[in-house]
Design an enzyme around this catalytic site. Sequence first.
Site, short mmCIF file in Angstrom:
data_model
loop_
_atom_site.label_atom_id
_atom_site.label_comp_id
_atom_site.label_asym_id
_atom_site.label_seq_id
_atom_site.Cartn_x
_atom_site.Cartn_y
_atom_site.Cartn_z
N ASP A 145 0.84 -1.19 0.00
CA ASP A 145 0.00 0.00 0.00
C ASP A 145 0.88 1.24 0.00
O ASP A 145 1.98 1.22 -0.58
CB ASP A 145 -0.92 -0.05 1.24
CG ASP A 145 -2.27 0.60 0.97
OD1 ASP A 145 -2.28 1.81 0.68
OD2 ASP A 145 -3.30 -0.08 1.08
N HIS A 221 -3.64 6.04 3.31
CA HIS A 221 -4.36 4.85 2.86
C HIS A 221 -3.76 3.57 3.45
O HIS A 221 -4.48 2.70 3.95
CB HIS A 221 -4.31 4.84 1.34
CG HIS A 221 -5.22 3.85 0.67
ND1 HIS A 221 -4.80 2.57 0.35
CD2 HIS A 221 -6.49 3.94 0.25
CE1 HIS A 221 -5.80 1.93 -0.26
NE2 HIS A 221 -6.84 2.74 -0.33
N SER A 552 -11.06 -0.99 -1.11
CA SER A 552 -9.77 -0.91 -0.41
C SER A 552 -9.93 -1.18 1.08
O SER A 552 -9.01 -1.68 1.71
CB SER A 552 -9.18 0.49 -0.55
OG SER A 552 -8.60 0.68 -1.80
#
Length: 772
Positions: A145, A221, A552
């Site tokens: 990520d 994220h 996600s």
Amino acid sequence: MAVIASFLFLFLWCSVPLDAHGFHTYIVQLHPHSIPASASATGLQNKLHWHLSFLDRATFLEGGGDASSRLLYSYHSALEGFAARLTEDEVAALRALPGVIAVRPDSRLELHTTYSYTFLGLNFAPGGAWSRSRFGQGTIIGVLDTGVWPESPSFRDDRMPPVPTRWRGVCQEGEHFNSSNCNRKLIGARFYAKGHRINYPEKSSSVSLLEYVSPRDAHGHGTHTSSTAAGAAVPGASVLGLGAGEARGMAPGAHIAAYKVCWFNGCYSSDILAGMDDAIRDGVDVLSLSLGGFPIPLFEDSIAIGSFRATERGVVVVCAAGNNGPVPSSVANEAPWITTVGASTLDRRFPAFVRLGNGRILYGESMFPGNHFSKNGGKELELIYEAGGQKGAEFCLKGSLSKARISGKMVVCDRGVNGRAEKGEAVKEAGGAAMVLANSEINQQEDSVDVHVLPATLIGYAQSTILKSYMNSTFRPVAKLVYGGTRIRRSRAPAVALFSSRGPSLTNPSVLKPDLIAPGVNIIAAWPSNVGPSGLQEDRRKSNFTVLSGTSMACPHASGIAALVRSAHPSWSPAAIRSAMMTTADVVDHLGKPIMDGKEPAGVFSVGAGHVNPARAVDPGLVYDVQPEDYIAHICSLGYNQAEIFTITHRNISCGKLLKGQKQFNLNYPSISVSFTQGRTSTTIQRKLTNVGLPDSIYTVQVTAPPGVTVTVTPKILAFGGINEIKSYTVVFESKKGVQEEGSVAGGQLMWVHSGRKKYKVRSPISVTWGA
Ligand SMILES: *[C@@H]1O[C@H](CO)[C@@H](O)[C@H](O)[C@H]1NC(C)=O
Ligand SMILES: *[C@@H]1O[C@H](CO)[C@@H](O)[C@H](O)[C@H]1NC(C)=O
Ligand SMILES: *[C@@H]1O[C@H](CO)[C@@H](O)[C@H](O)[C@H]1NC(C)=O
Ligand SMILES: *[C@@H]1O[C@H](CO)[C@@H](O)[C@H](O)[C@H]1NC(C)=O
């Protein structure tokens, strides 16, 4: 940093632009059998020399240059080969060299909780998923990520056991990151910037975004997804006071290894492969990838190729299905060895109503803290839409709004084009006092909330139509925002998130995808404390948590639960773990009614096997196991040629030999996908079940036939003697003639029900398609 909302517009494969020297980045795959004995025997350094020997032969170097200057990465575990910067002529020369099996241009992919563990039924009860798996202890989850924010309280290692001795990973030093940032929770961290840098060289970059050249997460994220999978318990977690509760990942006892492969402009295949390559060697048990592109053939898909190798080595690979729903056949990451995860909603709401001047109250949702609401949004304000006459004012693009017209007003912004949080920033910058974010027709009632920099609420399409006609009907439209706090009530949840990508799989309709769904809307998880909770650089508020939506967010829920199953059953294959999660998934919501997809009960192409249920997944009774060889037989049966199969498997397979004697080969998948094409009206499939529940167990089949199809199962009863005993059954599907049209689809289910006290239910969804 890119705004949160952009995660909803993910997934783009773009061709890589030429860099200043006329080079593209390419991924070159080599034939492992042609490795010189010296290289294969003596490790990575010699393999590197072997890889460079290809570059030496194919590159045209000026002034006695060095071929290694062109090399980005040398891969050995995810695939055998390397990434390098090459001209088109050099690519042609490489392709002609013996031992080179594929040369693919690098491609860009994009990134696709205080509460979700309770929603999933995870609790401290003896015999529950957490107690059976000891919270996932001993398992390592690798997260590919944007990196990690190691100071987040979610990565504290207070009660963590020592780092497993088999762990081979490192804590790579870099900008604002050193080995002290790793601990017994965050046991490894690495970063991969070479593919990214080719396209965004540091100096020439016009983008002045904060970025750390290290595993540190400048975006948020990766911190969010890692903590969702395996974050430690953090009492008193909230987003600016909202959604307060104890934050906890799905597998709070598991270790995390962060592989930073995504940067502000997305994630390059060359970097992703390098991360997978290391993760496999480092010894992760689960790989979590909340990123992807559009569906492409498996032999061109770096994630599919790298994850085949990972699966062979026992790593469970879990990927986001993508956010391109509700468009049919939008599901990505659909290789049959990957666990593909779609997104569902929770039953937690953040109501923030719009009270119009005519008394009408419109439902909306927001995460702006209530006490600020009463100061600004809570006042009656004049409503304004398309304020500026500039192009894009209806979307509240930056610079499109007229300060003179919107100052002190409540600005209506249509959803779409730019990020949701970015719209709020644009309104605030231009002097607006509050914002109503109005869903367009394509968003319907989808209600992903954001943390905004000003009082704001998001309303559905139906409400936005009412709002706009009210605005048309009166000379000076006014409204105020009424804040409703955080509410949890039993409701039609989980439901399928509108944006969750749908099947049937474009590249391989013979396997039903997505495999399952997991929470992915309004998920609260860890956040870097120097990135505002809105995800905007301009946002100076500090919060250790924020809310995000997307597949996600669903992916790490499934990754964490896979880690729980792995901890409870360390010897199970990745396929057995996926089977356990799929056959025990829920098909009804918390009210006991069918899971919904908008206004309709959800179909198999949106939910797959259903909504993941961790308590049942750790004790499934029976599993459908798959060996890596079976995946090869499966891609043979799809008609892939020898070169294509070689690219995926690194093996020279004779499909004729492999499929000899099993003409009707069926992948032993936990779901069933049937298609009646070219006038075929009947098909037979086989499955094998392994008993992992109780000895001396009897299971009886129960079938809900898809409309228009007759389903016959033989035998109807399976009697297992011992543990690990395997039993087979066959299913004949017959299409009732004249009933179905080309292109139509139908769903059903097949379930094996345990007759003893355990009452195991081992359920497989059935999808049927006609024509094409
Ligand atoms: C965030 O976490 C850090 C480290 O645990 C802590 O010192 C800080 O007070 C937290 N900030 C907020 C706003 O809760
Ligand atoms: C890591 O960085 C921190 C903060 O700069 C410093 O205090 C610490 O000594 C460093 N640790 C190592 C092992 O270099
Ligand atoms: C409001 O009026 C504008 C301009 O007359 C028109 O284009 C629009 O469709 C109207 N909207 C609604 C919701 O009535
Ligand atoms: C695969 O094997 C066949 C014969 O067994 C051989 O002719 C062919 O060259 C091999 N291909 C590769 C890529 O190794």
